[in-house]
Design a protein around this motif. Structure first.
Motif, PDB file in Angstrom:
ATOM      1  N   VAL A 123       0.846  -1.204   0.000  1.00  0.00           N
ATOM      2  CA  VAL A 123       0.000   0.000   0.000  1.00  0.00           C
ATOM      3  C   VAL A 123       0.875   1.245   0.000  1.00  0.00           C
ATOM      4  N   LEU A 124       0.688   2.085  -1.016  1.00  0.00           N
ATOM      5  CA  LEU A 124       1.461   3.323  -1.108  1.00  0.00           C
ATOM      6  C   LEU A 124       0.854   4.410  -0.235  1.00  0.00           C
ATOM      7  N   GLY A 125      -0.455   4.401  -0.126  1.00  0.00           N
ATOM      8  CA  GLY A 125      -1.118   5.403   0.700  1.00  0.00           C
ATOM      9  C   GLY A 125      -2.568   5.581   0.303  1.00  0.00           C
ATOM     10  N   ILE A 126      -3.162   6.686   0.751  1.00  0.00           N
ATOM     11  CA  ILE A 126      -4.534   7.071   0.421  1.00  0.00           C
ATOM     12  C   ILE A 126      -4.453   8.229  -0.571  1.00  0.00           C
ATOM     13  N   VAL A 127      -5.373   8.274  -1.520  1.00  0.00           N
ATOM     14  CA  VAL A 127      -5.347   9.327  -2.546  1.00  0.00           C
ATOM     15  C   VAL A 127      -5.156  10.705  -1.917  1.00  0.00           C
ATOM     16  N   ALA A 128      -5.891  11.010  -0.853  1.00  0.00           N
ATOM     17  CA  ALA A 128      -5.836  12.336  -0.228  1.00  0.00           C
ATOM     18  C   ALA A 128      -4.470  12.671   0.346  1.00  0.00           C
ATOM     19  N   THR A 129      -3.644  11.659   0.629  1.00  0.00           N
ATOM     20  CA  THR A 129      -2.337  11.915   1.250  1.00  0.00           C
ATOM     21  C   THR A 129      -1.186  11.866   0.247  1.00  0.00           C
ATOM     22  N   LEU A 130      -1.480  11.540  -0.997  1.00  0.00           N
ATOM     23  CA  LEU A 130      -0.411  11.345  -1.982  1.00  0.00           C
ATOM     24  C   LEU A 130      -0.166  12.557  -2.876  1.00  0.00           C
ATOM     25  N   GLY A 131      -0.951  13.594  -2.693  1.00  0.00           N
ATOM     26  CA  GLY A 131      -0.752  14.819  -3.463  1.00  0.00           C
ATOM     27  C   GLY A 131      -0.993  16.036  -2.593  1.00  0.00           C
ATOM     28  N   LYS A 132      -0.382  17.151  -2.953  1.00  0.00           N
ATOM     29  CA  LYS A 132      -0.585  18.414  -2.228  1.00  0.00           C
ATOM     30  C   LYS A 132      -0.885  19.503  -3.256  1.00  0.00           C
ATOM     31  N   VAL A 133      -1.489  20.583  -2.796  1.00  0.00           N
ATOM     32  CA  VAL A 133      -1.792  21.713  -3.683  1.00  0.00           C
ATOM     33  C   VAL A 133      -1.298  23.005  -3.037  1.00  0.00           C
ATOM     34  N   THR A 150     -13.496   8.730  -3.705  1.00  0.00           N
ATOM     35  CA  THR A 150     -12.211   8.675  -4.404  1.00  0.00           C
ATOM     36  C   THR A 150     -11.083   9.215  -3.545  1.00  0.00           C
ATOM     37  N   MET A 151     -11.357  10.275  -2.780  1.00  0.00           N
ATOM     38  CA  MET A 151     -10.320  10.829  -1.897  1.00  0.00           C
ATOM     39  C   MET A 151      -9.884   9.803  -0.853  1.00  0.00           C
ATOM     40  N   LEU A 152     -10.776   8.890  -0.480  1.00  0.00           N
ATOM     41  CA  LEU A 152     -10.478   7.865   0.511  1.00  0.00           C
ATOM     42  C   LEU A 152      -9.983   6.560  -0.119  1.00  0.00           C
ATOM     43  N   ALA A 153      -9.793   6.563  -1.426  1.00  0.00           N
ATOM     44  CA  ALA A 153      -9.356   5.337  -2.106  1.00  0.00           C
ATOM     45  C   ALA A 153      -7.938   4.953  -1.694  1.00  0.00           C
ATOM     46  N   ILE A 154      -7.711   3.657  -1.576  1.00  0.00           N
ATOM     47  CA  ILE A 154      -6.383   3.125  -1.253  1.00  0.00           C
ATOM     48  C   ILE A 154      -5.603   2.966  -2.551  1.00  0.00           C
ATOM     49  N   VAL A 155      -4.309   3.200  -2.496  1.00  0.00           N
ATOM     50  CA  VAL A 155      -3.453   3.062  -3.685  1.00  0.00           C
ATOM     51  C   VAL A 155      -2.416   1.975  -3.421  1.00  0.00           C
ATOM     52  N   CYS A 156      -2.440   0.935  -4.253  1.00  0.00           N
ATOM     53  CA  CYS A 156      -1.468  -0.164  -4.168  1.00  0.00           C
ATOM     54  C   CYS A 156      -0.559  -0.139  -5.390  1.00  0.00           C
ATOM     55  N   ASP A 313     -18.221  21.415   0.560  1.00  0.00           N
ATOM     56  CA  ASP A 313     -16.893  20.996   1.009  1.00  0.00           C
ATOM     57  C   ASP A 313     -16.872  19.502   1.310  1.00  0.00           C
ATOM     58  N   VAL A 314     -15.863  18.840   0.805  1.00  0.00           N
ATOM     59  CA  VAL A 314     -15.650  17.428   1.115  1.00  0.00           C
ATOM     60  C   VAL A 314     -14.874  17.350   2.424  1.00  0.00           C
ATOM     61  N   GLU A 315     -15.217  16.380   3.255  1.00  0.00           N
ATOM     62  CA  GLU A 315     -14.598  16.280   4.586  1.00  0.00           C
ATOM     63  C   GLU A 315     -13.091  16.077   4.516  1.00  0.00           C
ATOM     64  N   VAL A 316     -12.647  15.327   3.514  1.00  0.00           N
ATOM     65  CA  VAL A 316     -11.219  15.006   3.385  1.00  0.00           C
ATOM     66  C   VAL A 316     -10.663  15.762   2.187  1.00  0.00           C
ATOM     67  N   LYS A 317      -9.641  16.597   2.424  1.00  0.00           N
ATOM     68  CA  LYS A 317      -9.068  17.426   1.357  1.00  0.00           C
ATOM     69  C   LYS A 317      -7.560  17.161   1.220  1.00  0.00           C
ATOM     70  N   PHE A 318      -7.022  17.601   0.090  1.00  0.00           N
ATOM     71  CA  PHE A 318      -5.583  17.502  -0.123  1.00  0.00           C
ATOM     72  C   PHE A 318      -4.847  18.462   0.820  1.00  0.00           C
ATOM     73  N   PRO A 319      -3.692  18.066   1.350  1.00  0.00           N
ATOM     74  CA  PRO A 319      -2.885  18.978   2.183  1.00  0.00           C
ATOM     75  C   PRO A 319      -2.344  20.139   1.344  1.00  0.00           C
ATOM     76  N   ILE A 320      -1.904  21.190   2.033  1.00  0.00           N
ATOM     77  CA  ILE A 320      -1.314  22.349   1.365  1.00  0.00           C
ATOM     78  C   ILE A 320       0.198  22.151   1.274  1.00  0.00           C
ATOM     79  N   SER A 321       0.765  22.489   0.118  1.00  0.00           N
ATOM     80  CA  SER A 321       2.196  22.303  -0.103  1.00  0.00           C
ATOM     81  C   SER A 321       3.015  23.292   0.704  1.00  0.00           C
ATOM     82  N   PRO A 322       4.240  22.924   1.080  1.00  0.00           N
ATOM     83  CA  PRO A 322       5.160  23.879   1.710  1.00  0.00           C
ATOM     84  C   PRO A 322       5.551  24.950   0.714  1.00  0.00           C
TER      85      PRO A 322
END
Length: 405
Positions: A123-133, A150-156, A313-322
């Motif tokens: 498992v690489l992660g969850i869609v919501a944790t694998l990208g930032k904006v 889709t935001m909660l989808a698992i990525v293998c 608003d969706v409960e789970v969002k992409f994190p903000i990039s540094p």
């Protein structure tokens, strides 16, 4: 006359023995050459492995120097990024009956060990944790476009990872005591309903060029153009290129060397266009093929499918990039390090295959050698018996061994 015919027959039989012996020796020689060929391949592969290990060590040393010297400068930036990521993970954990929540809780509890557990190692992660904006508005827009499921989808990485997540009994029903269904209750979570899982190696990747010298390996997509040849007013870019991907995920995640942008995020967004305003987006309709969104909330899911009404608003969002990016040379070293590790994995697979071929060749060689030794021994015994009989009867007669006829 009879003695002459017998001598001719014995001479013929001796020729057969000689020819069969030569045949066995030739086959043994071929197997010996095959063994040497695989041994040479093993030496070559191990030399390559040693060279790669040395290169990896050098790059790790260089990266270590950079990280130690820039730690203070990045501290505030890292804290901000970490807080944003923690907020995303926290929202995922609040989805008590979701598979993503189980995966995140496993990673929190077991840390690096989770990557070694049979259930989660692929498992690489969850869609919501694998990208930032870059900002909160884009985070809300992209998350709403994809939807919570889709935001909660698992990525293998591979299909083997998919199979580990869910097991079935002989009747084809879900085994509630295995996979995520069995793990959930053990950590106080019940898995309910369906959940999405992406398999990177089975996704059809983007086929095309990348933006030259872009550290994020953005896709070189052609900008949309109106029938008059002009680029639509207010066009900002493609959503797939507005996702910031961790440098360790930009390449070498699949056997073909693809990264997350050209597999997962291209599958999710394709050529989704982003515009400044709803009016700009509507003016660009003639060149919208795979959907479009605008910064003020406009959304076209696909050609001919419009999302109307208030934003949600969706409960789970992409994190903000540094805000601070790494120097180009550091990014280049990290990318090369990722490539080297990927090449090392491929070499390890080659070594395993070559080792199996070598062992098989050695086994065949030993079997053939034993067969030759046994045949020579039996032949010598027959000749000795024939000579002994000739001494008593005055007649030399050599009978063929069964495997020579």
């Amino acid at each position: 006359m009879l003695d002459g015919e017998m001598r001719d027959g014995e001479h013929h039989n001796l020729e057969i023995v000689k020819n069969h012996t030569q045949k066995l020796q030739d086959e043994l020689q071929k197997l010996a050459l095959k063994v040497k060929h695989h041994e040479d391949n093993m030496k070559f592969l191990k030399t390559q492995m040693d060279n790669i290990d040395e290169s990896i060590l050098d790059m790790q040393v260089n990266l270590g120097k950079y990280h130690s010297s820039s730690a203070a400068l990045e501290q505030n930036n890292d804290v901000s990024a970490m807080q944003s990521e923690q907020q995303t993970v926290g929202k995922i954990l609040q989805q008590e009956k979701a598979a993503a929540g189980i995966i995140c809780q496993m990673k929190i509890r077991h840390g690096l060990q989770a990557s070694k557990l049979q259930l989660t190692k692929d498992v690489l992660g969850i869609v919501a944790t694998l990208g930032k904006v870059n900002d909160d508005n884009l985070s809300r827009l992209f998350s709403e476009y994809l939807g919570l499921e889709t935001m909660l989808a698992i990525v293998c990485k591979t299909y083997e990872g998919i199979k580990a997540l869910e097991k079935y009994d002989k009747e084809g029903m879900i085994d509630q005591n295995a996979g995520l269904h069995g793990l959930g209750p053990s950590i106080g979570r019940l898995l309910n309903g369906r959940f999405l899982v992406f398999c990177l190696e089975n996704l059809r990747p983007y086929i095309g060029e990348f933006v030259p010298e872009d550290p994020q390996k953005k896709l070189a997509l052609l900008k949309p153009r109106l029938p008059n040849g002009e680029i639509p007013r207010g066009f900002i870019g493609f959503a797939v290129n507005m996702i910031n991907v961790d440098h360790m995920h930009l390449s070498c995640l699949t056997p073909n060397g693809h990264g997350l942008r050209e597999t997962l995020f291209y599958t999710l967004f394709s050529r989704l266009q982003v515009y400044k305003t709803r009016a700009d987006m509507q003016s660009a309709l003639p060149c919208v093929s795979d959907g479009a969104i605008s910064l003020d909330g406009g959304m076209i899911k696909s050609s001919g499918l419009f999302n109307l009404g208030d934003r949600k608003d969706v409960e789970v969002k992409f994190p903000i990039s540094p805000g601070i990016s790494k120097p180009a040379d550091v990014i280049e070293i990290e990318e090369k390090l990722k490539l080297m590790n990927w090449q090392k994995e491929r070499l390890e697979e080659d070594v395993q295959r070559e080792e199996a071929l070598l062992n098989n060749a050695k086994n065949l060689f030993n079997i053939q050698k034993q067969e030759l030794v046994k045949y020579l021994g039996e032949t010598a015994s027959h000749i000795k018996q024939a000579q002994s009989m000739a001494g008593r009867t005055g007649t030399f007669r050599l009978e063929l061994l069964p495997n020579m006829t």
